[in-house]
Design an enzyme around this catalytic site. Sequence first.
Site, PDB file in Angstrom:
ATOM      1  N   ASP A   1      75.621  29.800  65.801  1.00  0.00           N
ATOM      2  CA  ASP A   1      74.654  29.028  66.579  1.00  0.00           C
ATOM      3  C   ASP A   1      75.305  28.582  67.881  1.00  0.00           C
ATOM      4  O   ASP A   1      76.358  29.093  68.261  1.00  0.00           O
ATOM      5  CB  ASP A   1      74.108  27.853  65.750  1.00  0.00           C
ATOM      6  CG  ASP A   1      75.164  26.789  65.459  1.00  0.00           C
ATOM      7  OD1 ASP A   1      76.289  26.868  66.014  1.00  0.00           O
ATOM      8  OD2 ASP A   1      74.870  25.866  64.678  1.00  0.00           O
TER       9      ASP A   1
ATOM     10  N   SER B   1      81.881  19.296  62.003  1.00  0.00           N
ATOM     11  CA  SER B   1      80.987  20.339  61.501  1.00  0.00           C
ATOM     12  C   SER B   1      81.692  21.637  61.144  1.00  0.00           C
ATOM     13  O   SER B   1      81.141  22.439  60.398  1.00  0.00           O
ATOM     14  CB  SER B   1      79.900  20.632  62.535  1.00  0.00           C
ATOM     15  OG  SER B   1      80.496  21.012  63.761  1.00  0.00           O
TER      16      SER B   1
ATOM     17  N   HIS C   1      78.838  26.944  66.654  1.00  0.00           N
ATOM     18  CA  HIS C   1      79.660  27.271  65.478  1.00  0.00           C
ATOM     19  C   HIS C   1      79.839  28.765  65.244  1.00  0.00           C
ATOM     20  O   HIS C   1      78.943  29.546  65.542  1.00  0.00           O
ATOM     21  CB  HIS C   1      79.026  26.641  64.230  1.00  0.00           C
ATOM     22  CG  HIS C   1      78.824  25.180  64.376  1.00  0.00           C
ATOM     23  ND1 HIS C   1      77.602  24.622  64.684  1.00  0.00           N
ATOM     24  CD2 HIS C   1      79.701  24.157  64.314  1.00  0.00           C
ATOM     25  CE1 HIS C   1      77.737  23.299  64.787  1.00  0.00           C
ATOM     26  NE2 HIS C   1      78.994  22.997  64.574  1.00  0.00           N
TER      27      HIS C   1
END
Length: 361
Positions: A325, A34, A328
Site C-alpha cells: 500500500d 505498523s 508498507h
Amino acid sequence: MAKGLVFLVLSLALVVVFHSANAQVPSIFILGDSTADVGTNNFLPGSTARADFPHNGIDFPNKRPTGRFSNGLNSADLLAKLMGYKRSPPPFFSLNIAYAVKKSSFRGINFASGGSGLLDVTGQTMSNQRNVVPLSEQIQQFSNVHGKLMATMGPAGTENFLSKSLFFISIGSNDIFGYYHSNSTIPKQEFISTLGLAYEKYLRALLNLGARKFGIISVPPIGCCPSQRIYNATGGCLDELNEHARAFYVTMETLIYKLSTEYKDMKYSLGNTYEMTINVIDNPALFNFKEVKTACCGGGKFNGESFCEPNANLCSKRHQYLFWDLFHPTQTASKLAAVTLYSSGEQRFVSPINFSQLAAA
Ligand SMILES: *[C@@H]1O[C@H](CO)[C@@H](O)[C@H](O)[C@H]1NC(C)=O
Ligand SMILES: *[C@@H]1O[C@H](CO)[C@@H](O)[C@H](O)[C@H]1NC(C)=O
Ligand SMILES: *[C@H]1O[C@H](CO)[C@@H](O)[C@H](O)[C@H]1NC(C)=O
C-alpha cells in the site's frame, strides 16, 4: 525448597516446549509500529491507523484481514517464522496476560501499533479517541507482563527466560514523517537526537526488566514510499526524508553499541533496512521485482494517495511489487527483508551479527 522445585519443573516444561516447537528462542516480544503490528489497533475503536479490512490479508490464510498492513504476513511474522514459530505471537490486547503467561504454549507477545512512534505525540489525532499505542505505553504493557511472569516463574526464572528471549523492535518512521510534514523549525540533528534519547530511555527500561537480546530494525528509505513520491514533481524519492532515515541509523548504531558496552551480556543485531531497501529499488530485477514505485493496492498517483480499502485498485501480480500500500511492503518484500536479516553475512545489511546468530547467542 518447594519454590526451587517448581522452578525446575517449569524450566523442564520450557525445554520440552522449546524442542517440540523447534523454536530457537523461548519467546519473542515485538514492539514498534505498523511494520510489525499484527492487530493491536483493531482494539482501538476510534483508530484511523487500522488495516482490518480487505484487500489487506488477501494472501493470508482464508484471506483474513487481521489488522496487518500487508497482503499476507509482515516482517515480524516472517522473522518469527525463520526462528521456528508459526508467525508473530498475538497482540497484547487479545490476551488475558495472567492466564497466558502460565500456559506452556506461551511464546511471547506483540505490542506493535500502526502509526506509533518513539514520541508520544506521534500518530495521535485531534480527536479524543485513542489512535495508536506509543512505544512508551508498549513498554508499560511489557512491564505489566513482566510482573505476571515474576508471579508465575519467580525472579530467577523470569530473568533466565527473558535473557534468552528475543526483543524485536521496529520504530521511528512515523516520528520522522510527523517531523517532516509538520514543517517543524527544529533543526534536523536536534530532532534526530531527541529520537535517540527517547530510544535510549526505552531500551534501558527493557534492559532493567531483563531483556538482553535485541533485534532492532532501523528506518527504511521512507522518502521512496508511494505516499511520499507524490510530493516529488519528477516522481523520485523525497531526499530529505531519506536523509533523516540515514541520520537515524547512525544515531542508533552509536546508541546500541554504547549500551552493549555497559551491559556485557547484551546481544544485538541492528538491521539496516535503509540499505536493504535502496538496494532493491536500485536493482529490482535482481530480486524479481517489476514495480518498486507504485503500490499494489490504493488509489491516485502511484496508488499512493489513498489507503488500501475495499474499493481501492488492486494489482494482480502482488509478488512483483515492492509496496503493498502507500506505506508498507508486500509479503514478498517483507520475506526478502526477513531472510536478509536472518542469514545475511553482509555488515551493511545487518550488524554486528545476523538474527540467526542472535537467536543462537
Ligand atoms: C508544510 O509546507 C508545505 C509546503 O509549503 C505545505 O503544503 C503544507 O501544508 C505545510 N504543512 C503544515 C502542516 O503546515
Ligand atoms: C525528486 O527526485 C529526483 C530524482 O528523480 C531527485 O533528484 C530530487 O532531488 C527529488 N526532489 C526532492 C524534493 O526530494
Ligand atoms: C548468518 O547466518 C547464517 C545462518 O543462517 C550463517 O551461516 C552465517 O555465517 C551468518 N552470517 C555471518 C556474518 O557470518
